[in-house]
Design an enzyme around this catalytic site. Structure first.
Site, mmCIF file in Angstrom:
data_model
loop_
_atom_site.group_PDB
_atom_site.id
_atom_site.type_symbol
_atom_site.label_atom_id
_atom_site.label_comp_id
_atom_site.label_asym_id
_atom_site.label_seq_id
_atom_site.Cartn_x
_atom_site.Cartn_y
_atom_site.Cartn_z
ATOM 1 C CE LYS A 90 -3.953 2.095 0.289
ATOM 2 N NZ LYS A 90 -3.543 2.799 -0.954
ATOM 3 C CD GLN A 111 3.334 4.675 2.229
ATOM 4 O OE1 GLN A 111 3.923 5.468 1.513
ATOM 5 N NE2 GLN A 111 2.244 5.013 2.906
ATOM 6 C CE LYS A 114 4.005 7.512 5.571
ATOM 7 N NZ LYS A 114 3.638 8.355 4.395
ATOM 8 C CE LYS A 126 4.688 7.395 -2.212
ATOM 9 N NZ LYS A 126 3.995 7.900 -1.012
ATOM 10 C CG ASP A 166 3.305 10.956 -2.813
ATOM 11 O OD1 ASP A 166 3.223 10.707 -1.600
ATOM 12 O OD2 ASP A 166 4.271 11.596 -3.289
ATOM 13 C CB THR A 209 -2.494 13.513 4.467
ATOM 14 O OG1 THR A 209 -2.839 12.378 3.660
ATOM 15 C CG2 THR A 209 -1.038 13.410 4.883
ATOM 16 C CB SER A 376 -5.553 4.687 1.850
ATOM 17 O OG SER A 376 -5.396 5.813 1.007
#
Ligand code: NDP
Ligand code: 2IT
Length: 444
Positions: A90, A111, A114, A126, A166, A209, A376
């Site tokens: 993801k 990521q 996170k 990504k 992004d 975000t 998400s």
């Protein structure tokens, strides 16, 4: 030599041409020392750090498309699937001329941690392309997105890898990509997040975000006996994260006095007019000079400069390495209390150290901007159950997730005798869950 140093040397030798990736790895591995040292034998035998710093797989592909003059253009597309030990890959898709393997690898690596911190079942990945959406017509953007997805669709799926937005990728781009995926695969599934609300998108994902950044910042302030009320906030960027960070900060009673884009920045002592900023950036896709032209209280300056403005709280929300040592010195000299990262890796390592050493509360992007990917994951949940939740339901879950992240990273730092080191706390807490899952699943 310690296991951490050994792996750091190997990663540096192997990825010498990828400075952003090396920076991200160095930051994480350096702060994991207390955990690794305490379990060195197991982690070394399991080669956990070698496995974590080597992506599961990387795709790099040609993206040909036709511009409005009938000319064929060629871009390079990327998707890096880094680690799926705790869930499907993801992470977002960045469309910016600066995109290269090293940038996508740094983002994919971060990521992993996170996504782990969100507490939700999502792995790290990504992607993106060196395509510049700026100045392109809608038809050109569609042509690019369709060509990009024609290749990308081979590698993704609702239970495999779920890309999202992004830098340079917003609702328009996600819509064109979703349409092309559906056309080629004949499957209607939640393969992308950040979708439009009429076709499986989640309420509050657009805001998530920026809102999440403020929820964690507010919790940080609260736990130090402070509040957001009456605080002066400086923000960089003027995109998705910056706009909704500014909006939530103002709702919390703070005054946001700056924003920026890649050409200049705004100082608006009366407080940024978020409705005007949205009109300039989201609707007109114009420069900040248009904001200044429409707002008598605003000053426009060329170049960079938001960190020179006196503030209580600084929120970097544009891009990597946009807050340098000199900026950190200016923030400290001006009495800044907290820096929380809306962008990914916006603060250089020396600037981060300077802020921490000078008593500034610093929450890095892996924790502070996790609200986007967390929401998400909530979009994925809604898609799986074929239902849509209300704005309030998603927003309250987001708020809870961000408060949990704050306490998770605060506790992890305390466990290792590093109270207040939220960077270390985030890396440790993110790492522990992923490493446990990797070990439990054997060598793969
Ligand atoms: P947008 O494309 O919506 O906005 C990016 C903003 O940053 C724009 O104002 C842009 O200016 C500015 N910017 C981009 N690159 C540069 C640069 N090289 N130098 C100076 N300014 C620059 O992106 P987002 O708001 O979505 O993303 C911002 C940051 O947040 C990124 O680091 C991203 O990885 C991170 N992030 C985003 C999430 C999301 O959900 N969207 C989630 C978590 C993190 P200009 O318009 O002139 O290019
Ligand atoms: O950096 C990030 O966390 C994002 N760009 C959002 C990723 C996502 O899958 O929503």
């Amino acid at each position: 030599m310690s296991y951490v140093d050994e792996v750091l040397e190997r990663v540096k030798a192997k990825n010498a041409s990828e400075p952003e990736f090396l920076q991200a790895v160095e930051e994480v591995l350096d702060s994991l020392r207390p955990v690794i040292d305490a379990n060195e034998e197991t982690y070394r035998r399991e080669a956990i750090l070698e496995r974590l710093t080597e992506p599961d797989r990387q795709f790099k592909f040609r993206v040909p498309w036709v511009d409005d003059n009938g000319q064929v253009q060629v871009n390079t597309g990327y998707r890096i699937q880094f680690n799926n030990s705790i869930g499907p890959y993801k992470g977002g898709l960045r469309l910016h001329p600066s995109v290269n393997t090293g940038i996508i690898k740094f983002l994919g690596f971060e990521q992993i941690f996170k996504n782990s911190l969100t507490g939700l079942p999502i792995g790290g990945g990504k992607g993106g392309a060196d395509f510049d959406p700026k100045g392109k017509s809608d038809r050109e953007v569609m042509a690019f997105c369709q060509s990009f997805m024609t290749e990308l669709c081979k590698y993704i799926g609702a239970d495999v890898d779920v890309p999202a937005g992004d830098i340079g990728t917003g609702a328009r781009e996600i819509g064109y990509m979703f349409g092309q995926y559906k056309k080629i695969k004949s499957v209607y599934e939640g393969v992308l997040t950040g979708k439009g609300l009429t076709y499986g998108g989640s309420l509050a994902r657009t805001e998530a975000t920026g809102y999440g950044l403020l929820y964690i910042t507010e919790e940080l302030m609260k736990c130090h006996g402070e509040s957001m009320e009456g605080k002066t906030v400086v923000i960089s960027g003027a995109g998705n994260v910056a706009i909704y960070a500014a909006q939530k900060a103002q709702q919390m009673g703070a005054k946001v006095v700056t924003c920026s884009d890649s050409t200049g920045w705004i100082y608006d002592p009366e407080g940024i007019d978020v409705a005007l900023l949205k009109e300039v950036k989201e609707v007109k896709r114009a420069r900040l000079t248009e904001y200044a032209a429409a707002r008598p209280s605003a000053e426009y300056h060329e170049g960079r400069g938001v960190w020179s403005v006196k503030c209580d709280i600084a929120l970097p929300c544009a891009t990597q390495n946009e807050l340098h040592l000199d900026d950190a010195k200016a923030l400290v000299a001006n009495g800044c209390k907290a820096v929380c990262e809306g962008a990914n890796m916006p603060t250089t390592i020396d600037a981060t150290k300077y802020l921490q050493e000078n008593g500034v509360w610093f929450i890095g992007g892996k924790a502070a901007n996790a609200g986007g990917v967390a929401t998400s994951a909530l979009e994925m949940t809604q898609n799986s159950e074929r239902l849509s939740w209300t704005f309030e339901e998603v927003d309250s879950k987001l708020q809870q997730i961000m408060v949990n992240i704050y306490h998770t990273i605060d506790d992890a730092a305390k466990r290792y005798g590093q109270e207040g080191n939220y960077v270390m706390g985030a890396n440790i807490a993110g790492f522990e869950k992923v490493a446990n899952a990797m070990i439990a699943q054997g060598v793969c």
